[in-house]
Design an enzyme around this catalytic site. Sequence first.
Site, PDB file in Angstrom:
ATOM      1  N   CYS A  37      53.660 -13.883  11.957  1.00 15.79           N
ATOM      2  CA  CYS A  37      53.719 -14.563  10.663  1.00 15.79           C
ATOM      3  C   CYS A  37      55.027 -15.340  10.555  1.00 15.79           C
ATOM      4  O   CYS A  37      56.038 -14.834  10.064  1.00 15.79           O
ATOM      5  CB  CYS A  37      53.590 -13.558   9.519  1.00 15.79           C
ATOM      6  SG  CYS A  37      53.496 -14.345   7.898  1.00 15.79           S
TER       7      CYS A  37
ATOM      8  N   THR B  81      41.388  -8.075 -13.894  1.00 16.03           N
ATOM      9  CA  THR B  81      40.106  -8.738 -14.141  1.00 16.03           C
ATOM     10  C   THR B  81      40.244  -9.712 -15.299  1.00 16.03           C
ATOM     11  O   THR B  81      41.058  -9.515 -16.201  1.00 16.03           O
ATOM     12  CB  THR B  81      38.991  -7.718 -14.453  1.00 16.03           C
ATOM     13  OG1 THR B  81      37.751  -8.417 -14.617  1.00 16.03           O
ATOM     14  CG2 THR B  81      39.289  -6.933 -15.719  1.00 16.03           C
ATOM     15  N   TYR B  82      39.455 -10.781 -15.216  1.00 15.03           N
ATOM     16  CA  TYR B  82      39.334 -11.732 -16.321  1.00 15.03           C
ATOM     17  C   TYR B  82      37.916 -11.697 -16.882  1.00 15.03           C
ATOM     18  O   TYR B  82      37.543 -12.535 -17.692  1.00 15.03           O
ATOM     19  CB  TYR B  82      39.668 -13.143 -15.837  1.00 15.03           C
ATOM     20  CG  TYR B  82      41.022 -13.228 -15.175  1.00 15.03           C
ATOM     21  CD1 TYR B  82      42.179 -13.388 -15.931  1.00 15.03           C
ATOM     22  CD2 TYR B  82      41.150 -13.117 -13.792  1.00 15.03           C
ATOM     23  CE1 TYR B  82      43.430 -13.448 -15.328  1.00 15.03           C
ATOM     24  CE2 TYR B  82      42.385 -13.170 -13.184  1.00 15.03           C
ATOM     25  CZ  TYR B  82      43.525 -13.335 -13.954  1.00 15.03           C
ATOM     26  OH  TYR B  82      44.760 -13.383 -13.355  1.00 15.03           O
ATOM     27  N   ASN B  83      37.122 -10.707 -16.404  1.00 12.07           N
ATOM     28  CA  ASN B  83      35.724 -10.558 -16.823  1.00 12.07           C
ATOM     29  C   ASN B  83      34.917 -11.834 -16.601  1.00 12.07           C
ATOM     30  O   ASN B  83      34.090 -12.219 -17.422  1.00 12.07           O
ATOM     31  CB  ASN B  83      35.651 -10.120 -18.288  1.00 12.07           C
ATOM     32  CG  ASN B  83      36.315  -8.776 -18.519  1.00 12.07           C
ATOM     33  OD1 ASN B  83      37.316  -8.681 -19.225  1.00 12.07           O
ATOM     34  ND2 ASN B  83      35.790  -7.741 -17.893  1.00 12.07           N
TER      35      ASN B  83
ATOM     36  N   THR C  84      33.405  -6.567 -13.687  1.00 14.61           N
ATOM     37  CA  THR C  84      33.521  -6.724 -12.230  1.00 14.61           C
ATOM     38  C   THR C  84      33.991  -5.450 -11.535  1.00 14.61           C
ATOM     39  O   THR C  84      34.326  -5.486 -10.350  1.00 14.61           O
ATOM     40  CB  THR C  84      34.499  -7.858 -11.892  1.00 14.61           C
ATOM     41  OG1 THR C  84      35.805  -7.531 -12.407  1.00 14.61           O
ATOM     42  CG2 THR C  84      34.046  -9.177 -12.502  1.00 14.61           C
TER      43      THR C  84
END
Length: 480
Positions: free
Chosen positions: A125, A374-376, A386
Amino acid sequence: MIVADSECRAELKDYLRFAPGGVGDSGPGEEQRESRARRGPRGPSAFIPVEEVLREGAESLEQHLGLEALMSSGRVDNLAVVMGLHPDYFTSFWRLHYLPLHTDGPLASSWRHYIAIMAAARHQCSYLVGSHMAEFLQTGGDPEWLLGLHRAPEKLRKLSEINKLLAHRPWLITKEHIQALLKTGEHTWSLAELIQALVLLTHCHSLSSFVFGCGILPEGDADGSPAPQAPTPPSEQSSPPSRDPLNNSGGFESARDVEALMERMRQLQESLLRDEGTSQEEMESRFELEKSESLLVTPSADILEPSPHPDMLCFVEDPAFGYEDFTRRGAQAPPTFRAQDYTWEDHGYSLIQRLYPEGGQLLDEKFQAAYSLTYNTIAMLSGVDTSVLRRAIWNYIHCVFGIRYDDYDYGEVNQLLERNLKVYIKTVACYPEKTTRRMYNLFWRHFRHSEKVHVNLLLLEARMQAALLYALRAITRYMT
């Protein structure tokens, strides 16, 4: 050794040139600058269109997060720009990222950055290696150490074995590996030093996965090109917007794909509410099936094996050592790690809190921030629970590292995760240097880029937790 020295010395300036605050040549020539100007502004990611993340100035991200340390160097790096699409998570990430590298602790600052170099080099990396090379020098590190491990102190070189195992096959770590580092001698490690080193190693291994998984590009060039600006923070009600979540796959077909996934999620949630019990034997059988099927989840055969760079090989012992499937055909597999026997909540967290109290709480917050984020929303749909999808992704990552949850039905993984997503997850988690733009584009073609970044946050944290659990279990066995 002379060859390694000369190769590393030749490459050193190139990597430092792209690091934040790095040093090196005076910059590219006029021809290169004109070429870059013709191409237009370059975004922070090779996978995500620049307009998806460059919404507002860098100040908006700093103001939203309230993190003065983030801007101490006067710029926001590309990793922060992409990860900042989810600023609520990034707050937790930055606290943990900053703590082991910059605050007081048992290890000298330059040693911490050298350990980070060793970790990132296992996955080739260059983004992280270059960044930590610059930080190593800025914190007073000996430039000779950057010529390779053979120039570093013996005490640091002794980390090579556990670095190798944590990066590629953490299930092989035993209490004997811990004992070898802690036994009395001239180059011995204290337990406090070792815990900090293990957190750094696992953090940088998993961060390498995020860098490759999101196609993070080097920072602005040394001619003074400005760093990218930060994205607009999302509201709490919706996922960060995209101009068109269906723009890669043709609207109606993608809408059907989303609806089909939604229906499978709804059925699973209903069955959980009805508590349709599955026997323990069946649960174990489904895990073994998923583990066996993961053998077939590999990148396409036409993916070229990345050629190790000489500058990376300087910091790597046994470069041919890499990930091998936890369950291999015709091989005796190690015992499955039953999560209930050594959990993060009941065992790993308490051990970290006792030995590295500054880091335990922050690690726990970071794991929870990624798992519960989550943002649903899903693609073009809102008001979506979710949780079953996030759990399937997290548990599948742990599955490929040999960790089983007795109370989880692994049949959900096959119902919710398409093959392209499985290939992407396994590649980014296990051999991230093989990740390609095509892999990124093929999974969830109907989803927003911010949702794909969210998958990478789950990858980062689930991978780090899995490796830490193996290491902390070995320490517990050493201490008892």
